[in-house]
Design a protein around this motif. Structure first.
Motif, PDB file in Angstrom:
ATOM      1  N   VAL A 243       0.862  -1.184   0.000  1.00 44.10           N
ATOM      2  CA  VAL A 243       0.000   0.000   0.000  1.00 44.10           C
ATOM      3  C   VAL A 243       0.898   1.233   0.000  1.00 44.10           C
ATOM      4  N   LEU A 244       0.526   2.239  -0.779  1.00 42.43           N
ATOM      5  CA  LEU A 244       1.198   3.530  -0.754  1.00 42.43           C
ATOM      6  C   LEU A 244       0.295   4.512  -0.025  1.00 42.43           C
ATOM      7  N   GLN A 245       0.823   5.087   1.038  1.00 43.83           N
ATOM      8  CA  GLN A 245       0.010   5.933   1.906  1.00 43.83           C
ATOM      9  C   GLN A 245       0.620   7.327   1.993  1.00 43.83           C
ATOM     10  N   GLU A 246      -0.181   8.338   1.679  1.00 38.83           N
ATOM     11  CA  GLU A 246       0.309   9.706   1.745  1.00 38.83           C
ATOM     12  C   GLU A 246       0.288  10.219   3.185  1.00 38.83           C
ATOM     13  N   TYR A 247       1.267  11.061   3.522  1.00 37.59           N
ATOM     14  CA  TYR A 247       1.301  11.726   4.818  1.00 37.59           C
ATOM     15  C   TYR A 247       1.942  13.099   4.627  1.00 37.59           C
ATOM     16  N   THR A 248       1.641  13.996   5.534  1.00 38.28           N
ATOM     17  CA  THR A 248       2.132  15.368   5.437  1.00 38.28           C
ATOM     18  C   THR A 248       3.168  15.629   6.518  1.00 38.28           C
ATOM     19  N   GLU A 249       4.255  16.246   6.118  1.00 37.06           N
ATOM     20  CA  GLU A 249       5.303  16.642   7.045  1.00 37.06           C
ATOM     21  C   GLU A 249       5.718  18.060   6.676  1.00 37.06           C
ATOM     22  N   GLY A 250       5.497  18.998   7.612  1.00 36.82           N
ATOM     23  CA  GLY A 250       5.719  20.393   7.278  1.00 36.82           C
ATOM     24  C   GLY A 250       4.692  20.841   6.253  1.00 36.82           C
ATOM     25  N   LYS A 251       5.164  21.397   5.168  1.00 36.58           N
ATOM     26  CA  LYS A 251       4.264  21.859   4.108  1.00 36.58           C
ATOM     27  C   LYS A 251       4.232  20.915   2.911  1.00 36.58           C
ATOM     28  N   GLU A 252       4.909  19.761   3.037  1.00 37.52           N
ATOM     29  CA  GLU A 252       5.002  18.827   1.913  1.00 37.52           C
ATOM     30  C   GLU A 252       4.230  17.539   2.197  1.00 37.52           C
ATOM     31  N   THR A 253       3.738  16.933   1.139  1.00 35.00           N
ATOM     32  CA  THR A 253       3.103  15.624   1.215  1.00 35.00           C
ATOM     33  C   THR A 253       4.053  14.586   0.638  1.00 35.00           C
ATOM     34  N   PHE A 254       4.242  13.489   1.384  1.00 36.79           N
ATOM     35  CA  PHE A 254       5.133  12.414   0.972  1.00 36.79           C
ATOM     36  C   PHE A 254       4.351  11.109   0.860  1.00 36.79           C
ATOM     37  N   VAL A 255       4.997  10.089   0.329  1.00 38.34           N
ATOM     38  CA  VAL A 255       4.384   8.772   0.159  1.00 38.34           C
ATOM     39  C   VAL A 255       5.124   7.754   1.021  1.00 38.34           C
ATOM     40  N   LYS A 256       4.367   6.954   1.746  1.00 41.17           N
ATOM     41  CA  LYS A 256       4.947   5.913   2.600  1.00 41.17           C
ATOM     42  C   LYS A 256       4.742   4.540   1.981  1.00 41.17           C
ATOM     43  N   PHE A 257       5.803   3.764   1.946  1.00 41.11           N
ATOM     44  CA  PHE A 257       5.780   2.371   1.489  1.00 41.11           C
ATOM     45  C   PHE A 257       5.328   1.534   2.671  1.00 41.11           C
ATOM     46  N   ASN A 258       4.070   1.074   2.670  1.00 36.79           N
ATOM     47  CA  ASN A 258       3.439   0.570   3.880  1.00 36.79           C
ATOM     48  C   ASN A 258       3.043  -0.908   3.768  1.00 36.79           C
ATOM     49  N   LYS A 259       3.463  -1.693   4.755  1.00 39.32           N
ATOM     50  CA  LYS A 259       3.062  -3.099   4.899  1.00 39.32           C
ATOM     51  C   LYS A 259       3.301  -3.926   3.633  1.00 39.32           C
ATOM     52  N   PRO A 260       4.524  -3.968   3.126  1.00 44.94           N
ATOM     53  CA  PRO A 260       4.777  -4.782   1.927  1.00 44.94           C
ATOM     54  C   PRO A 260       4.695  -6.278   2.222  1.00 44.94           C
ATOM     55  N   THR A 261       4.268  -7.024   1.236  1.00 45.95           N
ATOM     56  CA  THR A 261       4.303  -8.489   1.302  1.00 45.95           C
ATOM     57  C   THR A 261       5.120  -8.992   0.115  1.00 45.95           C
ATOM     58  N   MET A 262       5.644 -10.213   0.230  1.00 41.80           N
ATOM     59  CA  MET A 262       6.496 -10.758  -0.818  1.00 41.80           C
ATOM     60  C   MET A 262       6.154 -12.195  -1.128  1.00 41.80           C
ATOM     61  N   ASP A 263       6.224 -12.533  -2.397  1.00 39.36           N
ATOM     62  CA  ASP A 263       6.232 -13.919  -2.864  1.00 39.36           C
ATOM     63  C   ASP A 263       7.443 -14.086  -3.764  1.00 39.36           C
TER      64      ASP A 263
END
Length: 239
Positions: A148-168
């Motif tokens: 899942v790619l999850q946006e979050y705000t830090e300061g005045k910028e919005t970033f993307v978080k690499f969240n809960k990856p799974t692998m096969d």
């Protein structure tokens, strides 16, 4: 009960930085977005493998892992001072991506994990105990990560978080070499046990499947997060 520890010889940079030149954006609204992402992803690999000290991205030719430890109810495997060779020859083979989802697959012809090990417990039908040099090698590996790619705000910028990856993953072959198994002076015993492990490599991987996947996803999540934390979302997904 299962316990997993992965230690990294890196320090994260928390300062705001301009996005690196080797990360080229693709326009999310264009129909060839996934094709563009695949092309630009492969372009970035040689740069990423060299590391980016300013952004806390570790050098990966080889990648250094001070400690990888897996503990289950009747099994413990610790691998120390690991050097991972072969990432420089890997390539992305597929990407499906949007602003909330990432599904990518990369191929590595050969990955070698060389270091020191300690083992105590059962795998297959064998009771293993010992410590010494180790070499674990994968051949013809295809590794698929979904996150899942999850946006979050830090300061005045919005970033993307690499969240809960799974692998096969799938491998054409795996090889194991654990020196000094059973802490025995009889080298033939260790040779015979390593032969059994290698003859039954698919069953060995089944026994360590969950902690193996957790280890790899932890490494990948750490590296990707260090890159994304310094690139505003607007530079990753320009209109």
């Amino acid at each position: 009960m299962k316990h997993l520890v992965v230690a990294f010889a890196t320090v994260s940079c928390i300062c705001a930085l301009s996005h690196p030149d080797y990360i080229k954006p693709c326009h999310i609204k264009k129909p060839d977005f996934n094709k563009c992402a695949l092309e630009h992803g492969n372009y970035a690999i040689p740069y990423l493998v060299k590391g980016d000290k300013q952004r806390g991205v570790p050098k990966m030719n080889p990648m250094k892992l001070p400690l990888v430890e897996v503990v289950e109810s009747n099994f413990r495997l610790a691998m120390k001072d690991l050097s991972v060779y072969g990432l420089e020859n890997s390539s992305l083979t597929d990407i499906k991506m949007n602003q909330t989802y990432l599904d990518l697959t990369f191929h590595a012809d050969r990955l070698m994990f060389i270091g020191q090990y300690e083992v105590d417990g059962k795998i297959l039908f064998l009771s293993l105990q010992g410590s010494g040099p180790c070499n674990l090698t994968s051949v013809g590996g295809n590794f698929r990560f979904v996150s899942v790619l999850q946006e979050y705000t830090e300061g005045k910028e919005t970033f993307v978080k690499f969240n809960k990856p799974t692998m096969d993953y799938t491998l054409e072959r795996a090889y194991f070499y654990l020196e000094n198994l059973l802490d025995s002076g009889d080298q033939q015993i260790g040779i015979d046990i390593n032969r059994i492990l290698n003859e039954n490599w698919e069953d060995v991987l089944k026994d360590i499947d969950v902690p193996l996947k957790e280890t790899v996803t932890t490494v990948v999540e750490s590296v990707v997060s260090k890159i994304l934390r310094n690139i505003p979302a607007k530079n990753i997904f320009p209109d």
